[in-house]
Design an enzyme around this catalytic site. Structure first.
Site, PDB file in Angstrom:
ATOM      1  N   HIS A 173      -7.520  -5.343  -0.535  1.00 43.44           N
ATOM      2  CA  HIS A 173      -6.392  -4.665  -0.061  1.00 43.44           C
ATOM      3  C   HIS A 173      -5.807  -5.514   1.081  1.00 43.44           C
ATOM      4  O   HIS A 173      -5.946  -6.015   2.267  1.00 43.44           O
ATOM      5  CB  HIS A 173      -6.854  -3.524   0.300  1.00 43.44           C
ATOM      6  N   SER A 221       0.599  -0.649   0.313  1.00 43.16           N
ATOM      7  CA  SER A 221      -0.286  -0.064   0.103  1.00 43.16           C
ATOM      8  C   SER A 221       0.966   1.608   0.038  1.00 43.16           C
ATOM      9  O   SER A 221       1.789   1.063  -1.034  1.00 43.16           O
ATOM     10  CB  SER A 221      -0.943  -0.081   1.174  1.00 43.16           C
ATOM     11  N   ASP A 234     -10.237  -4.068  -5.056  1.00 44.25           N
ATOM     12  CA  ASP A 234      -9.715  -3.553  -3.622  1.00 44.25           C
ATOM     13  C   ASP A 234     -10.319  -1.609  -3.703  1.00 44.25           C
ATOM     14  O   ASP A 234     -10.496  -1.251  -5.098  1.00 44.25           O
ATOM     15  CB  ASP A 234      -7.544  -3.689  -4.024  1.00 44.25           C
TER      16      ASP A 234
END
Length: 224
Positions: free
Chosen positions: A198, A111, A171
């Site tokens: 995610h 991320s 996601d």
């Protein structure tokens, strides 16, 4: 520093926003177990505490970030901003760790950490960093929308660092199009799509994909 004599490789891991080294280690237990024959993993905390409004605070060492897109220590990946508060300190933090505690065969990131790592690759390409990153494994990565980083997405700064990009088609934190934008920032990256959200996927077909990537990278290392 030589971390583990019996490992094929040692990989540095950079967590996501509002995470920590400890939390990321816990969340990647299944992932690490599937690759225990190939690598060991070292986890590093980001240097900045997240503001209370985003679930952090002065006493919360589990909510950390690599930079902020607002002056009040706030960050959202989908927002455009002219601010990248704390970014240079994080660059110095990671470079110092690699130089003092490495070498590492590769770097894995998730991320915001993966976005940050992709920027390190671009900075290396344009000569701003003299840092051996080996290979990179980027999960839920994206292009930064902070304007000071825009120069690193120039076609002249396409990174030659061997890269694996893992993109979640479901996601809801990092939209699919943001993940796809990063593909062209690397020279011939290996790209894995998964139907989930995610996180780092660990289904059998995905584990085999990671293993194949590491096998190839370690074969290159052995031949050098």
């Amino acid at each position: 520093m030589l971390w583990f004599m019996t490992c094929w490789s040692v990989i540095l891991c950079l967590h996501g926003y509002r995470q920590s080294a400890q939390g990321f280690r816990e969340k990647t237990g299944s992932f690490r177990k599937s690759l225990k024959k190939f690598a060991d993993f070292v986890f590093l905390d980001a240097p900045h505490k997240v503001c209370a409004e985003q679930g952090g605070g002065e006493d919360n060492d589990q909510c950390l970030g690599w930079w902020f897109s607002r002056e009040d220590n706030y960050y959202r990946a989908v927002e455009y901003s002219d601010i990248h508060k704390g970014f240079s300190q994080s660059v110095e933090h990671v470079c110092k760790f690699i130089r003092e505690q490495g070498p590492f065969d590769g770097v894995l990131a998730f991320s915001q950490g993966a976005c940050f790592l992709s920027l390190l690759c671009a900075m290396k390409k344009c000569g701003e960093l003299d840092l051996d990153l080996g290979f990179v494994m980027l999960f839920a990565a994206f292009r930064s929308r902070c304007s000071p980083h825009a120069k690193y997405y120039s076609p002249d700064h396409v990174s030659s660092v061997p890269a694996l990009l893992c993109i979640g088609e479901g996601d809801e934190v990092i939209p699919l199009e943001m993940g796809n934008e990063l593909i062209e920032c690397f020279n011939d990256p290996v790209v894995l799509y998964h139907p989930g959200g995610h996180f780092l996927p660990t289904q059998p077909e995905q584990r085999k994909f990671y293993q194949n990537f590491l096998e190839k990278r370690l074969a290159v290392k052995k031949s050098q």
